[in-house]
Design an enzyme around this catalytic site. Sequence first.
Site, short mmCIF file in Angstrom:
data_model
loop_
_atom_site.label_atom_id
_atom_site.label_comp_id
_atom_site.label_asym_id
_atom_site.label_seq_id
_atom_site.Cartn_x
_atom_site.Cartn_y
_atom_site.Cartn_z
N ASP A 46 17.24 76.28 -61.30
CA ASP A 46 16.03 75.45 -61.33
C ASP A 46 14.89 76.29 -61.87
O ASP A 46 14.90 77.52 -61.75
CB ASP A 46 15.68 74.93 -59.95
N ASN A 75 21.70 68.35 -64.16
CA ASN A 75 20.89 67.34 -63.48
C ASN A 75 19.39 67.51 -63.71
O ASN A 75 18.63 66.58 -63.45
CB ASN A 75 21.20 67.42 -61.98
N TYR A 82 11.43 58.45 -71.54
CA TYR A 82 12.47 58.69 -70.53
C TYR A 82 13.74 57.93 -70.88
O TYR A 82 14.85 58.49 -70.86
CB TYR A 82 11.94 58.25 -69.17
N LYS A 99 17.47 59.41 -71.75
CA LYS A 99 18.62 59.11 -70.89
C LYS A 99 19.68 58.30 -71.63
O LYS A 99 20.89 58.46 -71.35
CB LYS A 99 18.15 58.36 -69.64
N ILE A 123 16.67 56.30 -56.29
CA ILE A 123 17.13 57.27 -55.30
C ILE A 123 15.91 57.96 -54.68
O ILE A 123 14.94 58.27 -55.38
CB ILE A 123 18.05 58.33 -55.94
N THR A 140 14.08 60.60 -54.17
CA THR A 140 13.88 61.96 -54.64
C THR A 140 12.38 62.23 -54.75
O THR A 140 11.57 61.30 -54.77
CB THR A 140 14.51 62.16 -56.03
#
Length: 249
Positions: free
Chosen positions: A37, A88, A154, A158, A187, A189
């Site tokens: 990360d 990810n 985005y 994707k 989700i 997050t």
Amino acid sequence: MSNFEKKVALVTGAASGIGKAAAIEFARRGAKVIVCDIADGTSTIDEIKAIGGEATFVKTDVTNPSDVENAVNIAVKKYGSLDCAFNNAGMELTGKDVHELSDEEFNKVINVNLIGVWHCIKYEAIQMLKQGKGAIVNTSSTAGLVALAQLSSYASSKHGVIGLTKAAAVDYARKGIRVNAVCPGAIKTPMLQKSLESEETRHSIENAQVMGRLGEPEELAKAAVFLCSDDASYITGVALPVDGGWTAV
């Protein structure tokens, strides 16, 4: 699900959210984990150690190919191989129509979400080809399957991840490497939390979900880990929605 004993997994974006949940899930199933990360991954490492797992943090900016190559090299040097990878790391830019985006804004999202994934696949594949086997999972999104308003950069990134996943799956299908993608819906997050600051907004997003609730990071993580497992040995080139049925309606 198959265990991952004697296997090594690399996870990007592993300091929080889905990536953190996946790193912990890999470790829970016996894998040694490279936690990657741009942010500090100490909390992820601590949680893995708390369940008896083994992990190493490597500060990694996926837009920098040298960082990605270094993370792969550390995995091999420290643990002997790279068996699984969950690419990810990502970012989101919202709230603008196509004509309102600057070149800098558009390119930044593409660089992280798409080119970053390409960097990861490239260096992971180089190592996995030496081994003659491996499994890679990339994070796309439901926005990689359908269009969403004011998410052009985005969504473009994707959608690109799905195309890249399928192309890589075909490239490596006879070389022992499987490549798949997961497409998360809503989700819980840190990225989504920005949209949930008001109770009204939270209820609106929850009610828009077919199952009437948001997904947990662990639910997405388990899907990604499954695709990396031997139980998914005949699955490649798939973009799997993990969205509680959102794309079914």
